[in-house]
Design a protein around this motif. Structure first.
Motif, PDB file in Angstrom:
ATOM      1  N   LEU A  73       9.946 -26.797   1.871  1.00 23.19           N
ATOM      2  CA  LEU A  73       8.877 -26.202   2.665  1.00 23.19           C
ATOM      3  C   LEU A  73       7.531 -26.855   2.345  1.00 23.19           C
ATOM      4  N   GLU A  74       7.377 -27.332   1.111  1.00 22.53           N
ATOM      5  CA  GLU A  74       6.108 -27.942   0.712  1.00 22.53           C
ATOM      6  C   GLU A  74       5.766 -29.143   1.594  1.00 22.53           C
ATOM      7  N   ASP A  75       6.736 -30.030   1.787  1.00 20.92           N
ATOM      8  CA  ASP A  75       6.475 -31.235   2.586  1.00 20.92           C
ATOM      9  C   ASP A  75       6.112 -30.875   4.022  1.00 20.92           C
ATOM     10  N   GLU A 128       6.324 -13.925   7.881  1.00 18.41           N
ATOM     11  CA  GLU A 128       7.251 -13.099   7.101  1.00 18.41           C
ATOM     12  C   GLU A 128       8.312 -13.947   6.414  1.00 18.41           C
ATOM     13  N   ALA A 129       8.907 -14.862   7.160  1.00 24.03           N
ATOM     14  CA  ALA A 129       9.959 -15.707   6.585  1.00 24.03           C
ATOM     15  C   ALA A 129       9.402 -16.624   5.513  1.00 24.03           C
ATOM     16  N   LEU A 130       8.232 -17.217   5.760  1.00 23.50           N
ATOM     17  CA  LEU A 130       7.650 -18.164   4.814  1.00 23.50           C
ATOM     18  C   LEU A 130       7.195 -17.473   3.531  1.00 23.50           C
ATOM     19  N   TYR A 131       6.452 -16.400   3.678  1.00 17.03           N
ATOM     20  CA  TYR A 131       5.973 -15.699   2.485  1.00 17.03           C
ATOM     21  C   TYR A 131       7.135 -15.118   1.689  1.00 17.03           C
ATOM     22  N   GLY A 132       8.172 -14.670   2.402  1.00 12.96           N
ATOM     23  CA  GLY A 132       9.350 -14.162   1.707  1.00 12.96           C
ATOM     24  C   GLY A 132      10.033 -15.241   0.885  1.00 12.96           C
ATOM     25  N   ALA A 133      10.172 -16.430   1.464  1.00 13.65           N
ATOM     26  CA  ALA A 133      10.815 -17.537   0.759  1.00 13.65           C
ATOM     27  C   ALA A 133       9.973 -17.995  -0.427  1.00 13.65           C
ATOM     28  N   VAL A 134       8.652 -18.077  -0.229  1.00 13.26           N
ATOM     29  CA  VAL A 134       7.757 -18.508  -1.316  1.00 13.26           C
ATOM     30  C   VAL A 134       7.749 -17.473  -2.443  1.00 13.26           C
ATOM     31  N   THR A 181      22.210 -11.204  -8.455  1.00 13.73           N
ATOM     32  CA  THR A 181      23.633 -11.384  -8.178  1.00 13.73           C
ATOM     33  C   THR A 181      23.873 -12.706  -7.480  1.00 13.73           C
ATOM     34  N   MET A 182      25.109 -13.185  -7.542  1.00 16.73           N
ATOM     35  CA  MET A 182      25.468 -14.420  -6.867  1.00 16.73           C
ATOM     36  C   MET A 182      25.351 -14.270  -5.356  1.00 16.73           C
ATOM     37  N   ALA A 183      25.757 -13.104  -4.838  1.00 16.13           N
ATOM     38  CA  ALA A 183      25.663 -12.869  -3.397  1.00 16.13           C
ATOM     39  C   ALA A 183      24.200 -12.828  -2.957  1.00 16.13           C
ATOM     40  N   GLY A 184      23.353 -12.217  -3.777  1.00 18.56           N
ATOM     41  CA  GLY A 184      21.933 -12.168  -3.452  1.00 18.56           C
ATOM     42  C   GLY A 184      21.305 -13.545  -3.448  1.00 18.56           C
ATOM     43  N   LEU A 185      21.701 -14.403  -4.389  1.00 20.19           N
ATOM     44  CA  LEU A 185      21.180 -15.764  -4.422  1.00 20.19           C
ATOM     45  C   LEU A 185      21.655 -16.569  -3.219  1.00 20.19           C
ATOM     46  N   ARG A 186      22.864 -16.290  -2.755  1.00 19.09           N
ATOM     47  CA  ARG A 186      23.340 -16.950  -1.530  1.00 19.09           C
ATOM     48  C   ARG A 186      22.439 -16.566  -0.357  1.00 19.09           C
ATOM     49  N   GLU A 187      22.085 -15.294  -0.273  1.00 24.03           N
ATOM     50  CA  GLU A 187      21.200 -14.838   0.791  1.00 24.03           C
ATOM     51  C   GLU A 187      19.821 -15.484   0.651  1.00 24.03           C
ATOM     52  N   ASP A 188      19.356 -15.632  -0.589  1.00 20.23           N
ATOM     53  CA  ASP A 188      18.063 -16.297  -0.815  1.00 20.23           C
ATOM     54  C   ASP A 188      18.094 -17.741  -0.320  1.00 20.23           C
ATOM     55  N   LEU A 189      19.215 -18.424  -0.555  1.00 24.46           N
ATOM     56  CA  LEU A 189      19.349 -19.812  -0.113  1.00 24.46           C
ATOM     57  C   LEU A 189      19.306 -19.892   1.409  1.00 24.46           C
ATOM     58  N   TYR A 190      20.045 -19.006   2.067  1.00 27.53           N
ATOM     59  CA  TYR A 190      20.044 -18.991   3.528  1.00 27.53           C
ATOM     60  C   TYR A 190      18.658 -18.639   4.073  1.00 27.53           C
ATOM     61  N   ALA A 191      17.946 -17.747   3.365  1.00 27.15           N
ATOM     62  CA  ALA A 191      16.609 -17.358   3.812  1.00 27.15           C
ATOM     63  C   ALA A 191      15.640 -18.528   3.711  1.00 27.15           C
ATOM     64  N   ALA A 192      15.770 -19.340   2.667  1.00 29.98           N
ATOM     65  CA  ALA A 192      14.908 -20.516   2.524  1.00 29.98           C
ATOM     66  C   ALA A 192      15.174 -21.520   3.638  1.00 29.98           C
ATOM     67  N   THR A 197      13.581 -23.755   9.099  1.00 28.04           N
ATOM     68  CA  THR A 197      13.916 -23.912  10.514  1.00 28.04           C
ATOM     69  C   THR A 197      12.889 -23.221  11.404  1.00 28.04           C
ATOM     70  N   ASP A 198      12.464 -22.018  10.996  1.00 31.03           N
ATOM     71  CA  ASP A 198      11.451 -21.293  11.769  1.00 31.03           C
ATOM     72  C   ASP A 198      10.144 -22.065  11.821  1.00 31.03           C
ATOM     73  N   LEU A 199       9.741 -22.645  10.683  1.00 31.14           N
ATOM     74  CA  LEU A 199       8.498 -23.409  10.650  1.00 31.14           C
ATOM     75  C   LEU A 199       8.615 -24.678  11.483  1.00 31.14           C
ATOM     76  N   LEU A 200       9.774 -25.315  11.446  1.00 32.15           N
ATOM     77  CA  LEU A 200       9.988 -26.520  12.241  1.00 32.15           C
ATOM     78  C   LEU A 200       9.921 -26.203  13.728  1.00 32.15           C
ATOM     79  N   LEU A 201      10.530 -25.094  14.117  1.00 28.98           N
ATOM     80  CA  LEU A 201      10.495 -24.681  15.525  1.00 28.98           C
ATOM     81  C   LEU A 201       9.068 -24.343  15.948  1.00 28.98           C
ATOM     82  N   TRP A 202       8.348 -23.646  15.086  1.00 30.06           N
ATOM     83  CA  TRP A 202       6.953 -23.314  15.386  1.00 30.06           C
ATOM     84  C   TRP A 202       6.113 -24.577  15.547  1.00 30.06           C
TER      85      TRP A 202
END
Length: 208
Positions: A73-75, A128-134, A181-192, A197-202
């Motif tokens: 996201l930084e780049d 929301e998506a960006l601040y959540g990921a950061v 949890t491992m499942a939570g980290l998987r969700e974090d990866l998908y959220a990032a 993708t949302d920023l690219l579309l924007w």
């Protein structure tokens, strides 16, 4: 059949690819050790619980994936800043922005959107998506993973007792802890990935 001259010409044009970076021929598995594990090993104060080390390694490896994924996201935020600023010397500015952490880049984009007449672009900015990921990236990067073993309690499905074992992420700055949890980290990866993708579309809809 190819003629001999044609074969020779193809051989001269061929390029051998040498993978320099992937030079580790060892099959020995690599593990991530916490500071606590290394301290115990160094002092030889106690035998390591290798099951615990393996669990921590698995969590740390997946945590690292989330942190690494979030850095892309930084780049993209840097590119957004350059497009919004429209400076005459973007290369010099790009070098300056390259020293910024992701939070500073995001704040700069917000400032430009609020002061540059980008009303529609600002309203559709995927905050929301960006601040959540950061926010999650920072939590994971600044947290220590510890194992917590609860008190034994009677089983509900039969005789005997059971004990809950969980892993907590403790923020080194605030000392707050929460379940990881491992499942939570998987969700974090998908959220990032989704945030990127949302920023690219924007960017495509509002800046190109």
């Amino acid at each position: 059949m190819l003629e001999e001259d044609s074969i020779r010409a193809l051989e001269e044009m061929s390029v051998e690819v040498v993978e320099v970076s992937f030079d580790d021929g060892s099959n020995e598995p690599l593990n991530v050790f916490s500071d606590y594990d290394l301290l115990l090993s160094f002092q030889d104060a106690a035998d390591l619980d290798w099951e615990e080390v393996a669990e921590r390694s698995a969590l740390d490896e997946r945590r690292g994936l989330v942190i690494t994924q979030s850095t892309v996201l930084e780049d993209l935020l840097g590119d957004v800043i350059l497009q919004l600023e429209r400076l005459s010397d973007p290369e010099r500015r790009q070098r300056e922005i390259g020293q910024w952490m992701i939070g500073k880049r995001l704040s700069r984009v917000e400032t430009l959107l609020s002061s540059g007449g980008y009303l529609e672009a600002s309203s559709n900015f995927p905050r929301e998506a960006l601040y959540g990921a950061v926010r999650r990236r920072n939590e994971l990067a600044h947290g220590s993973i510890i194992r917590v073993i609860g008190d034994a309690y009677p089983r509900t499905d039969g005789p005997g007792k059971t004990r809950r074992v969980e892993w907590q992420l403790v923020d080194r700055r605030t000392r707050e802890s929460r379940l990881i949890t491992m499942a939570g980290l998987r969700e974090d990866l998908y959220a990032a990935i989704a945030a990127y993708t949302d920023l690219l579309l924007w960017t495509r809809n509002h800046l190109v």
